[in-house]
Design an enzyme around this catalytic site. Sequence first.
Site, PDB file in Angstrom:
ATOM      1  N   VAL A 226      82.631   0.075   1.625  1.00  0.00           N
ATOM      2  CA  VAL A 226      82.367   1.340   2.304  1.00  0.00           C
ATOM      3  C   VAL A 226      80.867   1.528   2.530  1.00  0.00           C
ATOM      4  O   VAL A 226      80.417   1.819   3.650  1.00  0.00           O
ATOM      5  CB  VAL A 226      82.926   2.528   1.481  1.00  0.00           C
ATOM      6  CG1 VAL A 226      82.557   3.850   2.125  1.00  0.00           C
ATOM      7  CG2 VAL A 226      84.430   2.399   1.343  1.00  0.00           C
TER       8      VAL A 226
ATOM      9  N   THR B 115      86.162   7.742  -2.539  1.00  0.00           N
ATOM     10  CA  THR B 115      87.389   8.543  -2.606  1.00  0.00           C
ATOM     11  C   THR B 115      87.485   9.143  -3.999  1.00  0.00           C
ATOM     12  O   THR B 115      87.543   8.415  -4.988  1.00  0.00           O
ATOM     13  CB  THR B 115      88.614   7.654  -2.300  1.00  0.00           C
ATOM     14  OG1 THR B 115      88.409   7.046  -1.028  1.00  0.00           O
ATOM     15  CG2 THR B 115      89.889   8.467  -2.270  1.00  0.00           C
TER      16      THR B 115
ATOM     17  N   GLU C  32      86.073   8.216   4.006  1.00  0.00           N
ATOM     18  CA  GLU C  32      86.075   7.129   4.991  1.00  0.00           C
ATOM     19  C   GLU C  32      87.494   6.665   5.277  1.00  0.00           C
ATOM     20  O   GLU C  32      88.375   6.810   4.441  1.00  0.00           O
ATOM     21  CB  GLU C  32      85.191   5.974   4.488  1.00  0.00           C
ATOM     22  CG  GLU C  32      85.585   5.406   3.137  1.00  0.00           C
ATOM     23  CD  GLU C  32      86.674   4.379   3.220  1.00  0.00           C
ATOM     24  OE1 GLU C  32      86.896   3.834   4.305  1.00  0.00           O
ATOM     25  OE2 GLU C  32      87.327   4.143   2.181  1.00  0.00           O
TER      26      GLU C  32
ATOM     27  N   LEU D  56      87.962   3.444   6.819  1.00  0.00           N
ATOM     28  CA  LEU D  56      87.773   2.054   7.240  1.00  0.00           C
ATOM     29  C   LEU D  56      88.814   1.175   6.554  1.00  0.00           C
ATOM     30  O   LEU D  56      89.032   1.312   5.360  1.00  0.00           O
ATOM     31  CB  LEU D  56      86.385   1.556   6.834  1.00  0.00           C
ATOM     32  CG  LEU D  56      85.185   2.468   7.131  1.00  0.00           C
ATOM     33  CD1 LEU D  56      83.924   1.920   6.468  1.00  0.00           C
ATOM     34  CD2 LEU D  56      85.000   2.593   8.637  1.00  0.00           C
TER      35      LEU D  56
ATOM     36  N   CYS E 175      92.970   0.000  -2.223  1.00  0.00           N
ATOM     37  CA  CYS E 175      92.970   1.419  -1.840  1.00  0.00           C
ATOM     38  C   CYS E 175      94.326   2.107  -1.987  1.00  0.00           C
ATOM     39  O   CYS E 175      94.436   3.105  -2.712  1.00  0.00           O
ATOM     40  CB  CYS E 175      92.480   1.565  -0.406  1.00  0.00           C
ATOM     41  SG  CYS E 175      90.892   0.797  -0.135  1.00  0.00           S
TER      42      CYS E 175
HETATM   43  C1  UGA Z   1      93.555   1.353   3.798  1.00  0.00           C
HETATM   44  C2  UGA Z   1      93.706   2.313   4.987  1.00  0.00           C
HETATM   45  O1  UGA Z   1      94.430   1.654   6.036  1.00  0.00           O
HETATM   46  C3  UGA Z   1      92.332   2.734   5.519  1.00  0.00           C
HETATM   47  O2  UGA Z   1      92.491   3.693   6.542  1.00  0.00           O
HETATM   48  C4  UGA Z   1      91.521   3.358   4.364  1.00  0.00           C
HETATM   49  O3  UGA Z   1      90.242   3.772   4.767  1.00  0.00           O
HETATM   50  C5  UGA Z   1      91.395   2.317   3.259  1.00  0.00           C
HETATM   51  O4  UGA Z   1      92.713   1.959   2.796  1.00  0.00           O
HETATM   52  C6  UGA Z   1      90.600   2.911   2.123  1.00  0.00           C
HETATM   53  O5  UGA Z   1      91.020   3.909   1.554  1.00  0.00           O
HETATM   54  O6  UGA Z   1      89.501   2.429   1.847  1.00  0.00           O
HETATM   55  P1  UGA Z   1      93.118  -1.260   3.514  1.00  0.00           P
HETATM   56  O7  UGA Z   1      93.571  -1.056   2.114  1.00  0.00           O
HETATM   57  O8  UGA Z   1      91.843  -1.988   3.760  1.00  0.00           O
HETATM   58  O9  UGA Z   1      92.954   0.159   4.279  1.00  0.00           O
HETATM   59  O10 UGA Z   1      94.238  -2.092   4.285  1.00  0.00           O
HETATM   60  P2  UGA Z   1      95.586  -1.762   5.065  1.00  0.00           P
HETATM   61  O11 UGA Z   1      95.547  -2.480   6.346  1.00  0.00           O
HETATM   62  O12 UGA Z   1      95.853  -0.314   5.134  1.00  0.00           O
HETATM   63  O13 UGA Z   1      96.708  -2.482   4.155  1.00  0.00           O
HETATM   64  C7  UGA Z   1      97.067  -2.029   2.854  1.00  0.00           C
HETATM   65  C8  UGA Z   1      98.297  -2.768   2.365  1.00  0.00           C
HETATM   66  O14 UGA Z   1      99.456  -2.357   3.082  1.00  0.00           O
HETATM   67  C9  UGA Z   1      98.231  -4.284   2.538  1.00  0.00           C
HETATM   68  O15 UGA Z   1      98.805  -4.889   1.412  1.00  0.00           O
HETATM   69  C10 UGA Z   1      99.076  -4.538   3.767  1.00  0.00           C
HETATM   70  O16 UGA Z   1      99.634  -5.839   3.816  1.00  0.00           O
HETATM   71  C11 UGA Z   1     100.160  -3.492   3.556  1.00  0.00           C
HETATM   72  N1  UGA Z   1     100.858  -3.139   4.813  1.00  0.00           N
HETATM   73  C12 UGA Z   1     100.196  -2.515   5.806  1.00  0.00           C
HETATM   74  C13 UGA Z   1     102.196  -3.440   4.945  1.00  0.00           C
HETATM   75  O17 UGA Z   1     102.822  -3.997   4.040  1.00  0.00           O
HETATM   76  N2  UGA Z   1     102.847  -3.106   6.105  1.00  0.00           N
HETATM   77  C14 UGA Z   1     102.199  -2.484   7.119  1.00  0.00           C
HETATM   78  O18 UGA Z   1     102.841  -2.190   8.151  1.00  0.00           O
HETATM   79  C15 UGA Z   1     100.845  -2.181   6.974  1.00  0.00           C
END
Ligand code: UGA
Length: 451
Positions: free
Chosen positions: A16, A126, A154, A156, A263
């Site tokens: 972040v 957070t 944030e 991101l 996250c």
């Molecule tokens: C998440 C949020 O998407 C961001 O908006 C937020 O800012 C961030 O947390 C944070 O709080 O810092 P992130 O953890 O980097 O981002 O990644 P994501 O793309 O959200 O994925 C999280 C998990 O969910 C991964 O394990 C991913 O594989 C899983 N996922 C995501 C699924 O299993 N299915 C989906 O359709 C989407």
Amino acid sequence: MKNLGQEILMVGTGYVGLVTAVGLAELGHTVACNDIDPRRIEDLQNGIPPFLEPGVPELLRKGIDARRLSFSQNLAEAYSGQRYVCVAVQTPIGMDGKTDLSAVHTAVRGIARVVDRPTLVVIKSTVPVDVFSTLSMLPEVIESGHLTFIACPEFLAEGTAMWDFFHPRRTIVGSDNEEYSREIAGLFHGLGGSYVITDAKTAQLIKYSANTFLATRVAFINEISQICDQYSIDAHDVVTALTMDPRVGNTYLNPSIGFGGPCLPKDLAALIQCSTDRGVTTPLLSGVATQNIAHLQYRIDEMVRSLGDGRKVAVLGLSFKPDTDDVRNSFSLTIIQHLLDAGITVHAMDPHAIRAAARFLEHPELRYFDNVLAAAAGTDLQIFFTPWSQFGSLDLDRLAAVVARPNIYDCMRSISQTKAVEAGFAYHGVGQVNGGRTKPTFEVSDNPALH
Ligand code: UGA
């Protein structure tokens, strides 16, 4: 309100902090960054980011060359009277199940000690909903009298964080002072999206709600995918039709083995805790957490069944998602640990995350590789975990030739089922009808009468 060209101090250079600092510098601000890790600071001074994040190396170099980015391990040295001080340090879940705020407290105490004039402290970390009441009571903060806290959570996502910075859907700023909130919103002027000015508690709850809602979507679709399995229905077909309804929305419903990363699981646990503290029971949120763990076990059981009497497995992909080398709370590592505990030999592969994974997992029966073919050689099961784009263009005939048993378990559709079957693999894909689709096919068109 436009508030560009400012001097900003950033405390914390994790995902972040660094992405935000680099982004703010690109917007024209001058950002002095501080971190307690001397090695990290030295690397950053030389333009080397501490993690993989697309777009960061280029903008980091640009910011340093333009003298809009600087790095120091010493907070007093980094402070030069900046009115804006951002806090972007980690807030993990502690052993007691509560958010561990020690890094935030340390940062805020340090800031209170060095500042010599009114300062807006922007909390990017957070943090629990009512944290500002605690921060305001820290002795150093009271003694200083210069700090005003502003929440600016944030949104991101790792792997796309730099893009997310420049294309926010909303910028949320929360404090007791509307004027100050507008000042902070003005630092991000020109980025687009909506600006929301509110109080600090609302801002923090928006952040938690956003992540727990995303977690809920994943848990929901994963539960649906289990039902699909029992009826030989392709969960992706269900998602395709489901997301045609704008009320549902068309992203973040990919069946998987569960949501991981640093996250979502953390913020879900933190919100449940914040609610419990106020006597609110959260059966839905608790259910999401329980579903995620139970679903992971359900999928691991499937993997073990696919392995049969095999003794050697390739786990391809270690980071929790592609385009990052972050393995924190990556279920890839959980799967590997599970297999090792069962006496299975594991060949773990990742294009970028081996170093990070090796810090968490070392075992005599675990070997790391950076090449798929080398990792898969002689294995009885090939688990594709992280959907790295390079997996999609793999030569599956060559892969089939090196393995002991051509036997793919695909967690997030890294591989085409059709191509895998053509290359002679037994193929099991999460959310897919395994062993081939039964008729009739799933067809989407504008006007069925034309067909
Ligand atoms: C998440 C949020 O998407 C961001 O908006 C937020 O800012 C961030 O947390 C944070 O709080 O810092 P992130 O953890 O980097 O981002 O990644 P994501 O793309 O959200 O994925 C999280 C998990 O969910 C991964 O394990 C991913 O594989 C899983 N996922 C995501 C699924 O299993 N299915 C989906 O359709 C989407």
